[in-house]
Design an enzyme around this catalytic site. Structure first.
Site, short mmCIF file in Angstrom:
data_model
loop_
_atom_site.label_atom_id
_atom_site.label_comp_id
_atom_site.label_asym_id
_atom_site.label_seq_id
_atom_site.Cartn_x
_atom_site.Cartn_y
_atom_site.Cartn_z
N HIS A 1 1.72 4.70 -2.77
CA HIS A 1 1.91 6.14 -2.60
C HIS A 1 3.27 6.57 -3.16
CE1 HIS A 1 -1.63 7.05 -0.26
NE2 HIS A 1 -1.31 6.24 0.72
N HIS B 1 0.83 -1.21 0.00
CA HIS B 1 0.00 0.00 0.00
C HIS B 1 0.86 1.26 0.00
CE1 HIS B 1 -3.54 2.51 1.22
NE2 HIS B 1 -2.58 3.23 1.80
N GLU B 2 1.78 1.33 0.94
CA GLU B 2 2.60 2.54 1.04
C GLU B 2 3.48 2.72 -0.20
OE1 GLU B 2 2.01 4.83 3.09
OE2 GLU B 2 0.60 3.66 4.29
N HIS C 1 3.22 6.97 -6.80
CA HIS C 1 2.52 8.19 -7.17
C HIS C 1 3.49 9.38 -7.18
CE1 HIS C 1 -1.69 10.32 -6.74
NE2 HIS C 1 -1.15 10.49 -7.93
#
Length: 674
Positions: A467, A463-464, A470
């Site tokens: 980020h 998940h991280e 991104h």
């Protein structure tokens, strides 16, 4: 003021990608550089405002994007330490600096002369990103209160200053409360059921805290503690649970209830001053959600089926337990049901999830197959703590893309949870490439022992890194639009999408190997994991919705409805929302809801996770329908979405990628809410 030769933050770093030279930075440097940065940007703004020529894009909008370099550089480095390695001196400095930084933002966005210049810019003929830049600045002025008269602006400045002070205090108390709530255990016999490496970690934590020969169960940020899933000692589970949910509301010096009531009152006053009925309506006006009513409507639609599923799960747990359930029993018997019904023992899977292998052969490998990225350890570069690791990231053509820092282990100086932040933002206008960090709170094993992850921790690593992608794959002109600088209810979307690769067969088979034998996780286990996918979703969705609806309840108050008792309000708000479950506390209760009270990050915005998940679930369907883990699919997602940041409307980016608006049905199916 310190000269640039002795304060490394006053000039761009000469390290690769402008990585801050942490080894050369002292606490004094942070204070000096931030003060210098505040003064420098105000001087730059004064030059913009006093320019004799008419306002235009280059001398106003572009000039604003060039301003504040020292302040940005110093703050990015400083607030990384505030979150991840805050000494007493850093916390004291944070307390001293926050009022200055809040006042600085007001000095910019309540500057009527600066606003007038932006309003005078003729955007005809500008490219779409430049025109959007002007629009976004004007929106920021409007939302900050530029329309207020002098008296109103002074009231707003006072409100912002006090909210900043209270939020800083809440965050510091919450971090300390998580530390002091740890449970000290005298003997290993009390820890029966806990994996051996966790017991070793508890022994090390106790030794570090001055309790040699004992065991310290440290807490994580959410209400439910991971150890409760395996501890056989029911009374110890109770003690751990009660310590967790009492944080911030126990009457000690770390109690935050008065802070919360004050913040609720001040936020309501701020909303009223800016012309909104509630603070929630003010916040949602900045997001992709059409309005506050739409957010409430979706959450209220999800709550009843989620609670029904949770009740069904509770019945199964009670049958297995053979006695009335308490909240501290749920995780323990849920794991037992999963083992008995699906033959899935998540603790037994941990030897297959070794951190380095998860990163190299899982997270990085998936990014290579999707986007062509490669990663090289940079042992010559250091972070802000010895545990921080640095990788250089290369694009498919071999060109340097940026740096990725990983800070995975928990420590007393780190706040709870997991997050991504940027040290350097990508911008073609400034000529900067991204430097991003992932920070987690995984228990550190004894020296020489492997770091074995739970499935939840593996999911968090993926998940991280979503980020991080991104930020790393951003390809925008202006720093204001870089990477994750998107509305709060959109920012979780790319990270949630990246979670899909955790259990994608091709990826899983590559990284899920026994840390000793190298044996791959057997196929029958993978099949059982898929079969058990919906088990526990009732609990997970109810726990999440409890927190999201509690957030909206606090921020849906007008100034004349602020309660006198925070815990009584919490109880009534959960009951009114239909998510008051005797066995399932909200993921975060009021006393430690750091997302919404320690600063302004997710206040009235915790709904963002489920709002973004609508886009995520629909996107997972698209990848699945189009061949999954391929460079073609990755490039489409990269070009239409990840690279765009906020340089165009994020929902427009989603439509460009997906070919239509998102549908709710994939989310309902994923969470068993059909």
């Amino acid at each position: 003021m310190t000269s640039s030769s002795s304060n490394p933050l006053l000039e761009p770093s000469r390290l690769p990608y402008q990585l801050p030279p942490f080894a050369a930075i002292t606490g004094t440097h942070y204070a000096e550089a931030i003060d210098a940065g505040l003064a420098a940007q105000l001087a730059e703004i004064d030059a913009i405002v006093s320019a004799p020529e008419p306002a235009g894009f280059e001398n106003t909008a572009a000039a604003m994007e060039r301003s504040g370099g020292i302040l940005e550089r110093a703050c990015n480095a400083f607030f990384t330490l505030v979150s991840a390695d805050a000494s007493d001196a850093i916390r004291e400095l944070e307390t001293a600096l926050m009022p200055k930084l809040t006042a600085h933002q007001d000095a910019i966005y309540l500057n009527k002369a600066l606003h007038a210049r932006f309003a005078a810019i003729d955007t005809t003929g500008l490219d779409s990103e430049s025109a959007r830049l002007v629009e976004e600045y004007l929106r920021a002025f409007r939302q900050a209160g530029i329309h207020l008269d002098t008296e109103g602006q002074e009231q707003l400045r006072a409100l912002n200053a006090e909210l900043s002070r209270l939020g800083t205090e809440f965050g510091q108390r919450t971090k300390e409360a998580m530390k002091t709530a740890a449970i000290l255990v005298d003997s290993a016999g009390e820890l029966t059921g806990l994996p051996e490496d966790d017991i070793a970690g508890a022994a090390e934590a106790a030794r570090a805290a001055g309790h040699e020969g004992k065991y310290l169960l440290t807490l994580i940020q959410p209400s439910n503690q991971a150890a409760m899933a395996s501890l056989e000692n029911r009374d110890l589970r109770r003690r751990l649970y009660e310590a967790s949910v009492a944080r911030g509301t126990d009457g000690s010096s770390l109690d935050v209830r008065e802070l919360v009531l004050s913040m609720a009152r001040l936020r309501a006053a701020k909303a009223d001053l800016l012309g909104f009925a509630t603070y929630a309506e003010l916040v949602v006006e900045r997001q992709t959600a059409p309005d506050f009513a739409a957010v409430e409507s979706m959450l209220n639609r999800l709550a009843p089926p989620a609670v029904r599923n949770a009740d069904a799960e509770a019945a199964a747990l009670a049958e297995t337990a053979g006695h009335p359930l308490e909240a501290w029993d749920w995780a323990f018997y849920s794991s037992k049901v999963r083992r008995e019904r699906y033959a899935v023992d998540e603790q037994a899977l941990r030897p297959y999830f070794e951190l380095d292998r998860v990163l190299t052969d899982g997270v990085f490998s998936a990014a290579n197959k999707l986007y062509g990225l490669t990663f090289r350890v940079r042992g010559d570069l250091v972070g802000y703590h010895p545990d921080v690791r640095v990788w250089e990231v290369f694009d498919a053509d071999g060109s340097g893309l940026g740096l990725f820092l990983g800070d995975y282990y928990t420590r007393d100086t780190k706040r709870g949870g997991a997050w991504m932040n940027s040290l350097v933002e990508q911008s073609t206008f400034l000529g900067t490439k991204p430097v991003v960090i992932n920070t987690l709170n995984i228990s550190k094993p004894p020296l020489g022992e492997p770091t074995l992850l739970t499935m939840d921790e593996v999911r968090t690593v993926f998940h991280e890194f979503g980020h991080a992608l991104h930020g790393l794959l951003s390809n925008v002109t202006y720093p204001r639009f870089s990477g994750t600088a998107v509305p709060r209810d959109f920012v979780e979307y790319p990270s949630q999408v990246n979670e899909m690769w955790m259990l994608w067969p091709e990826v899983l088979k590559n990284y899920a190997r026994h840390y000793q034998s190298g044996e791959a996780l057997p196929q029958e286990v993978l099949d059982r994991l898929e079969e058990s996918r919906l088990w526990g979703e009732g609990f997970a969705t109810t726990e999440y919705l409890g927190a999201a609806l509690l957030d909206l309840a606090w921020h849906g108050l007008s100034g004349d409805r602020i309660p006198e008792d925070a815990l009584e309000f919490e109880e009534k708000a959960l009951a009114a929302s239909g998510v008051a479950h005797q066995l399932i506390p909200p993921r975060y209760r009021t006393g430690y809801f750091q997302h919404i009270f320690a600063g302004d990050g997710y206040s009235a915005g915790y709904y963002s996770y489920i709002w973004s998940e609508v886009l995520d679930a629909d996107t997972v369907d698209w990848f699945t329908e189009n061949g999954g883990l391929t460079r073609t699919n990755g490039e489409r997602f990269r070009q239409e979405l990840l690279s765009r940041g906020n340089s165009r409307d994020p929902l427009e980016s989603f439509r460009a990628f997906r070919g239509r608006d998102a549908k709710l049905e994939p989310l309902l199916k994923r969470r068993g809410l059909e």
